[in-house]
Scaffold this motif. Sequence first.
Motif, PDB file in Angstrom:
ATOM      1  N   ALA A  62      18.180  31.130  39.271  1.00  0.00           N
ATOM      2  CA  ALA A  62      18.944  32.367  39.153  1.00  0.00           C
ATOM      3  C   ALA A  62      19.967  32.291  38.035  1.00  0.00           C
ATOM      4  N   LEU A  63      20.302  31.076  37.606  1.00  0.00           N
ATOM      5  CA  LEU A  63      21.278  30.882  36.536  1.00  0.00           C
ATOM      6  C   LEU A  63      20.610  30.641  35.194  1.00  0.00           C
ATOM      7  N   SER A  64      19.328  30.927  35.092  1.00  0.00           N
ATOM      8  CA  SER A  64      18.597  30.510  33.900  1.00  0.00           C
ATOM      9  C   SER A  64      19.044  31.232  32.634  1.00  0.00           C
ATOM     10  N   ARG A  65      19.596  32.430  32.753  1.00  0.00           N
ATOM     11  CA  ARG A  65      20.142  33.103  31.564  1.00  0.00           C
ATOM     12  C   ARG A  65      21.354  33.923  31.974  1.00  0.00           C
ATOM     13  N   VAL A  66      22.520  33.354  31.736  1.00  0.00           N
ATOM     14  CA  VAL A  66      23.778  33.959  32.153  1.00  0.00           C
ATOM     15  C   VAL A  66      24.631  34.235  30.928  1.00  0.00           C
ATOM     16  N   GLY A  67      25.157  35.462  30.824  1.00  0.00           N
ATOM     17  CA  GLY A  67      26.003  35.828  29.694  1.00  0.00           C
ATOM     18  C   GLY A  67      27.476  35.844  30.078  1.00  0.00           C
ATOM     19  N   VAL A  68      28.322  35.332  29.182  1.00  0.00           N
ATOM     20  CA  VAL A  68      29.774  35.376  29.366  1.00  0.00           C
ATOM     21  C   VAL A  68      30.395  35.903  28.073  1.00  0.00           C
ATOM     22  N   ILE A  69      31.201  36.954  28.199  1.00  0.00           N
ATOM     23  CA  ILE A  69      31.957  37.472  27.062  1.00  0.00           C
ATOM     24  C   ILE A  69      33.423  37.133  27.302  1.00  0.00           C
ATOM     25  N   ASP A  70      33.998  36.411  26.375  1.00  0.00           N
ATOM     26  CA  ASP A  70      35.378  35.933  26.481  1.00  0.00           C
ATOM     27  C   ASP A  70      36.235  36.717  25.491  1.00  0.00           C
ATOM     28  N   VAL A  71      37.108  37.557  26.015  1.00  0.00           N
ATOM     29  CA  VAL A  71      37.985  38.379  25.177  1.00  0.00           C
ATOM     30  C   VAL A  71      39.339  37.685  25.112  1.00  0.00           C
ATOM     31  N   VAL A 105      35.384  38.381  30.645  1.00  0.00           N
ATOM     32  CA  VAL A 105      36.691  37.892  31.083  1.00  0.00           C
ATOM     33  C   VAL A 105      37.689  38.022  29.932  1.00  0.00           C
ATOM     34  N   ALA A 106      38.890  38.505  30.237  1.00  0.00           N
ATOM     35  CA  ALA A 106      39.933  38.684  29.226  1.00  0.00           C
ATOM     36  C   ALA A 106      41.171  37.922  29.656  1.00  0.00           C
ATOM     37  N   THR A 107      41.916  37.432  28.654  1.00  0.00           N
ATOM     38  CA  THR A 107      43.040  36.539  28.951  1.00  0.00           C
ATOM     39  C   THR A 107      44.369  37.136  28.463  1.00  0.00           C
ATOM     40  N   ALA A 108      45.226  36.330  27.858  1.00  0.00           N
ATOM     41  CA  ALA A 108      46.644  36.657  27.684  1.00  0.00           C
ATOM     42  C   ALA A 108      46.909  38.003  27.006  1.00  0.00           C
ATOM     43  N   ALA A 109      46.279  38.270  25.876  1.00  0.00           N
ATOM     44  CA  ALA A 109      46.594  39.501  25.145  1.00  0.00           C
ATOM     45  C   ALA A 109      46.300  40.727  25.994  1.00  0.00           C
ATOM     46  N   MET A 110      45.142  40.731  26.647  1.00  0.00           N
ATOM     47  CA  MET A 110      44.759  41.889  27.454  1.00  0.00           C
ATOM     48  C   MET A 110      45.628  42.034  28.702  1.00  0.00           C
ATOM     49  N   ARG A 111      46.046  40.945  29.297  1.00  0.00           N
ATOM     50  CA  ARG A 111      46.811  41.072  30.538  1.00  0.00           C
ATOM     51  C   ARG A 111      48.271  41.449  30.289  1.00  0.00           C
ATOM     52  N   GLU A 112      48.763  41.251  29.079  1.00  0.00           N
ATOM     53  CA  GLU A 112      50.180  41.490  28.814  1.00  0.00           C
ATOM     54  C   GLU A 112      50.447  42.683  27.903  1.00  0.00           C
ATOM     55  N   ALA A 113      49.456  43.135  27.174  1.00  0.00           N
ATOM     56  CA  ALA A 113      49.679  44.231  26.227  1.00  0.00           C
ATOM     57  C   ALA A 113      49.876  45.560  26.960  1.00  0.00           C
ATOM     58  N   GLU A 114      50.771  46.347  26.445  1.00  0.00           N
ATOM     59  CA  GLU A 114      51.058  47.667  27.026  1.00  0.00           C
ATOM     60  C   GLU A 114      49.811  48.540  27.069  1.00  0.00           C
ATOM     61  N   ALA A 166      39.768  24.557  33.583  1.00  0.00           N
ATOM     62  CA  ALA A 166      39.624  23.243  34.203  1.00  0.00           C
ATOM     63  C   ALA A 166      38.226  23.074  34.801  1.00  0.00           C
ATOM     64  N   GLN A 167      37.680  24.145  35.368  1.00  0.00           N
ATOM     65  CA  GLN A 167      36.312  24.090  35.884  1.00  0.00           C
ATOM     66  C   GLN A 167      35.308  23.843  34.762  1.00  0.00           C
ATOM     67  N   TYR A 181      33.958  22.376  26.373  1.00  0.00           N
ATOM     68  CA  TYR A 181      33.755  23.234  27.533  1.00  0.00           C
ATOM     69  C   TYR A 181      35.098  23.773  27.996  1.00  0.00           C
ATOM     70  N   GLY A 182      35.158  25.083  28.240  1.00  0.00           N
ATOM     71  CA  GLY A 182      36.393  25.698  28.678  1.00  0.00           C
ATOM     72  C   GLY A 182      36.128  26.859  29.604  1.00  0.00           C
ATOM     73  N   ILE A 183      36.800  27.972  29.353  1.00  0.00           N
ATOM     74  CA  ILE A 183      36.760  29.085  30.291  1.00  0.00           C
ATOM     75  C   ILE A 183      35.350  29.664  30.446  1.00  0.00           C
ATOM     76  N   ARG A 184      34.568  29.695  29.352  1.00  0.00           N
ATOM     77  CA  ARG A 184      33.218  30.265  29.451  1.00  0.00           C
ATOM     78  C   ARG A 184      32.336  29.381  30.325  1.00  0.00           C
ATOM     79  N   GLU A 185      32.433  28.074  30.116  1.00  0.00           N
ATOM     80  CA  GLU A 185      31.674  27.148  30.954  1.00  0.00           C
ATOM     81  C   GLU A 185      32.208  27.148  32.386  1.00  0.00           C
ATOM     82  N   GLY A 186      33.521  27.394  32.514  1.00  0.00           N
ATOM     83  CA  GLY A 186      34.105  27.511  33.847  1.00  0.00           C
ATOM     84  C   GLY A 186      33.553  28.701  34.610  1.00  0.00           C
TER      85      GLY A 186
END
Length: 524
Positions: free
Chosen positions: A27-36, A105-114, A144-145, A309-314
């Motif tokens: 079921a994990l044979s083709r998984v997409g992750v977009i990191d913003v 998944v989106a991180t600092a800029a998206m979570r803090e920007a007005e 960390a994962q 390996y980082g957030i996308r691999e996590g």
Amino acid sequence: MTDATGETHDDYSPFGKPLFDDPLARALSRVGVIDVGSNSVRLVVFDGAARSPAYFFNEKVMCGLGRDFSQTGRLHPEGRVRALSAMKRFAALARGMGASPVVTVATAAMREAEDGPDFRAEVEAATGLRMWVVDGREEARLSAQGVLLGWPGAEGLVCDIGGSSMELARIADGRVGKRVTSALGPLRLQGVKGGRKGMKAEIKRVLAELVDTVGTDHKRLFLVGGSWRAIARIDMERRGYPLHVLHEYRMTTKAVQETLKYIESHDVADLRAQTGIGESRMSLVPLAALVLRQLVRAVQPREIAISSYGIREGMLYEQMPGRLRDRDPLIESCRFVEQKDARLPGFGRALYHFILPIFKGERESRRRIIRAACLLHDVSWRAHPDYRHEACFDNATRANLGGLTHPERVFLGLSLMHRYKNSRTGTRFEELIGILDAGQIAQAEVLGRAMRFGAMFSAETPNDLGKLDWFPKKKHLELRLTDTAQDLFGEVAQARFDSLVSALGATSEIKRLRPKARDDAPQV
């Protein structure tokens, strides 16, 4: 069933049967992750259900969403346009590749920007992609994962630096522990008042607060993020290090401090010319270097390792079933490659048990590399015979494999090279081979010649036809053959056996072995 070494064959201890045919794994044979992120937007599509999956697709656009955030509190206007364009392309690509699911998944800029919520709605309306905006502690956990994906037994402190934030997380016993977040990303530091002096003071102040939570004197500091990888690439250049694989690259605290001085004393344009690092990434390196200097002083790690390996691999790790997470990423990946590319899938296990008596005194950490070599011993058979040994070495040292140190990569590559070629003199790999000491080089040669003999001796399970016995104190190797194996032990097999004996610096003897009943043969 166990053999003389105590190995359990019916479950291939300690790793269990391969999981890549299990429906949960497939079921994990083709998984997409977009990191913003604050600096870049990236699409990664993972392919392959082994524990160390392959990167089917990987594309990054340096958008700079977090640029000037300290002054405006909003996403950078040009960055928004570029990021939306990239997201439209990524959504179409993911559909075309059949990636499912696609997690955004989106991180600092998206979570803090007005205007972060407005841009999130705009992306969903234009692409159908729902953006998961994570807080700092969740970002730390996912990063960390990602490290745990590559190092299941990792212990220490993970530091993930992005454009607008920096996260720390403790890991041990396969779990993520205490974690904290901060505004120590290079884009955010650009807005600190007081110039370089002001930045240093702010970095020192924030790190003191973070260390109160995560502690000091860690066994290892795992560095995650493009700015850290850029600094590691500069360290490689400064040292003249021959293997340009960033994942699992190790540095001492002293080496890091020397490299940070090197960065300070060189122009950014010169560093770019030396390393090939992109302009957008290199522009952040001097600020990241300020953070790293204080970070190393504050947490006092015994060793520093780069993790690709980082957030996308996590995110991928998040979706893995628990029994797949617990597997050795190296062994699972090698099994997957053998199943896909070898002439006789499954023979690698039989070969491992056939040659294992030569290495019966080895610690488990070395035996897993021997196991991996046997699984990979035949996957490059389609290469031209004149270059097969080079293809083997390149594949092992450059492959995207987790759970493998640089010396282990070279050891694996050298043993596979000797699977096809007796001599290493005059090859283009001599500088890389220098990463190993003389004892490791000699053992890799023995392993390669042992695999070469075992593979030439029998196309079936060689344990049914013969048995190797190694007497290390006497430096004596015995080969006991069944009656049915006499015709198999022709002059080519004899030459391969003699080559192995020579690599061992041993004497040898060939004896008769009573054949085992089929039911008593090791089940590998």
